[in-house]
Write an enzyme that holds these catalytic residues in place. Structure first.
Site, PDB file in Angstrom:
ATOM      1  N   GLY A  29      -8.425   4.497   9.165  1.00 61.14           N
ATOM      2  CA  GLY A  29      -8.014   5.331   8.051  1.00 61.14           C
ATOM      3  C   GLY A  29      -8.734   4.910   6.788  1.00 61.14           C
ATOM      4  O   GLY A  29      -9.177   3.760   6.660  1.00 61.14           O
ATOM      5  N   TYR A  30      -8.823   5.828   5.864  1.00 56.70           N
ATOM      6  CA  TYR A  30      -9.518   5.582   4.603  1.00 56.70           C
ATOM      7  C   TYR A  30      -8.498   5.424   3.495  1.00 56.70           C
ATOM      8  O   TYR A  30      -7.637   6.277   3.313  1.00 56.70           O
ATOM      9  CB  TYR A  30     -10.530   6.690   4.335  1.00 56.70           C
ATOM     10  CG  TYR A  30     -11.674   6.549   5.302  1.00 56.70           C
ATOM     11  CD1 TYR A  30     -12.782   5.795   4.976  1.00 56.70           C
ATOM     12  CD2 TYR A  30     -11.581   7.078   6.584  1.00 56.70           C
ATOM     13  CE1 TYR A  30     -13.790   5.591   5.894  1.00 56.70           C
ATOM     14  CE2 TYR A  30     -12.588   6.875   7.514  1.00 56.70           C
ATOM     15  CZ  TYR A  30     -13.694   6.125   7.161  1.00 56.70           C
ATOM     16  OH  TYR A  30     -14.687   5.911   8.078  1.00 56.70           O
TER      17      TYR A  30
END
Length: 155
Positions: A29-30
């Site tokens: 995930g960012y």
């Protein structure tokens, strides 16, 4: 400084499957994406990493990766990451004298398969395998950070 020098290609057939040497389930995930920085958290099987990447300069960019406790990574994915998170199986595939990474995406990016090759120099010659299709290195739609914000299924 740590550098990532990478080219990326669409995968056009399944001929690569006979050369698989390893595979991992990856969830990432960012936490932040700007024009100059991406901050990513990744779970690779039971290991976890925090990665900071600088802006691309052609096919080169700075990259710093640090191991973190898996419980921290799970909490960051759950509480802080841009949704949807990226889910994929990464396959290590031998072709010629090189190792390629092939990512087969699932979830919101199902149907997308990308092949990546890491290089030592930006001008390094690469012999393309028969399963490598169009090069998408310069197409920002295929960056994982973009796939988190604009999943492949929505194109």
């Amino acid at each position: 400084m740590a550098l990532e020098i990478e080219r990326k290609f669409l995968v056009k057939n399944d001929a690569w499957r006979e050369a698989v040497e390893q595979e991992w389930q990856i969830v990432q995930g960012y936490l932040a994406t700007t024009g100059t920085l991406t901050l990513r958290v990744r779970m690779k099987e039971d290991d976890a990493y925090l990665t900071i990447k600088g802006p691309p300069h052609g096919i080169t960019r700075s990259e710093f990766e640090y191991p973190i406790p898996p419980a921290d990574a799970q909490a960051m994915l759950r509480e802080l990451a841009i949704l949807p998170v990226i889910s994929k199986v990464r396959y290590r595939v031998h072709y010629g004298d090189r190792m390629w990474d092939l990512d087969v995406f699932s979830g919101s990016n199902e149907g997308l398969e990308l092949a990546e090759i890491e290089l030592k120099r930006a001008d390094e010659h690469v012999s393309l395998p028969p399963w490598a299709g169009a090069e998408v290195t310069a197409d920002p739609r295929y960056s994982n950070a973009n796939l988190a914000r604009h999943p492949y299924k929505d194109w």
